[in-house]
Design a protein around this motif. Structure first.
Motif, mmCIF file in Angstrom:
data_model
loop_
_atom_site.group_PDB
_atom_site.id
_atom_site.type_symbol
_atom_site.label_atom_id
_atom_site.label_comp_id
_atom_site.label_asym_id
_atom_site.label_seq_id
_atom_site.Cartn_x
_atom_site.Cartn_y
_atom_site.Cartn_z
ATOM 1 N N GLY A 43 0.825 -1.204 0.000
ATOM 2 C CA GLY A 43 0.000 0.000 0.000
ATOM 3 C C GLY A 43 0.852 1.243 0.000
ATOM 4 O O GLY A 43 2.077 1.192 0.065
ATOM 5 N N GLY A 44 0.181 2.370 -0.080
ATOM 6 C CA GLY A 44 0.910 3.624 -0.137
ATOM 7 C C GLY A 44 0.082 4.779 0.392
ATOM 8 O O GLY A 44 -1.067 4.612 0.813
ATOM 9 N N VAL A 45 0.695 5.932 0.368
ATOM 10 C CA VAL A 45 0.053 7.167 0.819
ATOM 11 C C VAL A 45 0.353 8.270 -0.185
ATOM 12 O O VAL A 45 1.357 8.216 -0.907
ATOM 13 C CB VAL A 45 0.550 7.603 2.213
ATOM 14 C CG1 VAL A 45 0.154 6.583 3.276
ATOM 15 C CG2 VAL A 45 2.064 7.823 2.226
ATOM 16 N N LYS A 77 5.394 4.425 -0.635
ATOM 17 C CA LYS A 77 4.825 3.136 -0.256
ATOM 18 C C LYS A 77 4.956 2.914 1.242
ATOM 19 O O LYS A 77 5.849 3.449 1.891
ATOM 20 C CB LYS A 77 5.461 2.004 -1.045
ATOM 21 C CG LYS A 77 6.800 1.555 -0.543
ATOM 22 C CD LYS A 77 7.220 0.266 -1.223
ATOM 23 C CE LYS A 77 8.483 -0.263 -0.619
ATOM 24 N NZ LYS A 77 8.409 -0.600 0.779
ATOM 25 N N LEU A 78 4.051 2.131 1.747
ATOM 26 C CA LEU A 78 4.097 1.720 3.146
ATOM 27 C C LEU A 78 5.066 0.553 3.292
ATOM 28 O O LEU A 78 5.236 -0.243 2.368
ATOM 29 C CB LEU A 78 2.714 1.251 3.612
ATOM 30 C CG LEU A 78 1.595 2.272 3.650
ATOM 31 C CD1 LEU A 78 0.260 1.583 3.844
ATOM 32 C CD2 LEU A 78 1.847 3.268 4.756
ATOM 33 N N GLU A 79 5.647 0.446 4.450
ATOM 34 C CA GLU A 79 6.305 -0.801 4.818
ATOM 35 C C GLU A 79 5.185 -1.721 5.297
ATOM 36 O O GLU A 79 4.161 -1.253 5.799
ATOM 37 C CB GLU A 79 7.332 -0.563 5.925
ATOM 38 C CG GLU A 79 8.435 0.416 5.553
ATOM 39 C CD GLU A 79 9.238 -0.001 4.324
ATOM 40 O OE1 GLU A 79 9.455 -1.221 4.144
ATOM 41 O OE2 GLU A 79 9.628 0.877 3.543
ATOM 42 N N TYR A 80 5.349 -3.029 5.132
ATOM 43 C CA TYR A 80 4.299 -3.945 5.584
ATOM 44 C C TYR A 80 4.018 -3.704 7.062
ATOM 45 O O TYR A 80 4.930 -3.674 7.879
ATOM 46 C CB TYR A 80 4.689 -5.402 5.320
ATOM 47 C CG TYR A 80 4.484 -5.787 3.875
ATOM 48 C CD1 TYR A 80 3.216 -6.105 3.399
ATOM 49 C CD2 TYR A 80 5.549 -5.810 2.983
ATOM 50 C CE1 TYR A 80 3.020 -6.437 2.063
ATOM 51 C CE2 TYR A 80 5.364 -6.153 1.647
ATOM 52 C CZ TYR A 80 4.087 -6.461 1.199
ATOM 53 O OH TYR A 80 3.892 -6.787 -0.119
ATOM 54 N N GLY A 81 2.753 -3.457 7.398
ATOM 55 C CA GLY A 81 2.332 -3.226 8.768
ATOM 56 C C GLY A 81 2.486 -1.794 9.257
ATOM 57 O O GLY A 81 2.114 -1.489 10.388
ATOM 58 N N GLU A 82 3.006 -0.891 8.443
ATOM 59 C CA GLU A 82 3.236 0.488 8.868
ATOM 60 C C GLU A 82 1.927 1.265 8.948
ATOM 61 O O GLU A 82 1.021 1.081 8.139
ATOM 62 C CB GLU A 82 4.177 1.172 7.880
ATOM 63 C CG GLU A 82 4.544 2.596 8.270
ATOM 64 C CD GLU A 82 5.505 3.252 7.286
ATOM 65 O OE1 GLU A 82 6.123 4.250 7.675
ATOM 66 O OE2 GLU A 82 5.626 2.778 6.146
ATOM 67 N N ASP A 83 1.833 2.179 9.898
ATOM 68 C CA ASP A 83 0.678 3.055 10.044
ATOM 69 C C ASP A 83 0.655 4.055 8.885
ATOM 70 O O ASP A 83 1.647 4.776 8.671
ATOM 71 C CB ASP A 83 0.773 3.791 11.382
ATOM 72 C CG ASP A 83 -0.320 4.828 11.539
ATOM 73 O OD1 ASP A 83 -1.504 4.443 11.499
ATOM 74 O OD2 ASP A 83 0.015 6.022 11.683
#
Length: 178
Positions: A43-45, A77-83
């Motif tokens: 995922g990403g932001v 991108k998010l790191e896996y599990g990152e808020d």
């Protein structure tokens, strides 16, 4: 009709640093079977950051799959599990040097739901203060400030092609009357 597909089997066919690809066999709603190829992504932001003069921060960077420089909102991108909120704060500062006094969620975007599980969380950032950007070692970009209404026009005219940028800009325009 129940539209849910049931996973019968799953096989990893690629396990990369960012992307993981699997091939699943599924049971269809009518009882038949089909293959689904799925890209798993953390995922990403993206952040629509507006300065005190109503200008949006945009980044221009080369996007290899398109062999072109694209103009986009700051994102990552998010790191896996990152808020996601923490990632949005981090990405805005890393890419633009901006820190926001106000962060507001603008919702989620599923960029390619036919084959990819990526979810992009969109945010609006205001009350900005500026310091130094801290780009990743393999990240090269230019930052510009553009009046928000001009950005809306560029989205509507097709000059901005990035889906997350288009969605966040138009959503902010409609929901917040910007």
């Amino acid at each position: 009709m129940d539209l849910i597909e049931k996973t019968l089997s799953s096989e990893t066919i690629f396990d990369g640093r960012i992307l993981h690809v699997r091939k699943d066999m599924v049971r269809l709603p009518d009882g038949g079977e089909a293959v689904r190829e799925v890209v798993d992504h953390p995922g990403g932001v993206c952040v629509l950051a507006l300065d005190g003069e109503g200008r949006a921060l945009l980044v221009s960077q080369f996007r290899y799959p398109y062999m072109a420089v694209l103009r986009e909102l700051p994102a990552g991108k998010l790191e896996y599990g990152e808020d996601p909120y923490a990632a949005a704060v981090r990405e805005l500062e890393e890419e633009t040097g901006a820190v926001a006094g106000e962060f507001r969620p603008l919702g989620e975007l599923y960029p390619s739901p036919g084959y990819c599980g990526e979810i992009i969380r969109m945010y609006l950032a205001r009350e900005l203060t500026f310091g130094e950007s801290r780009l990743d070692a393999d990240e090269f970009l230019n930052v510009e400030r553009i009046p928000f209404q001009q950005l809306v026009e560029q989205v509507l005219e097709g000059e901005i092609k990035d889906a997350k940028t288009i969605a966040a800009v138009l959503k902010a325009r409609l929901l917040l009357g910007l």
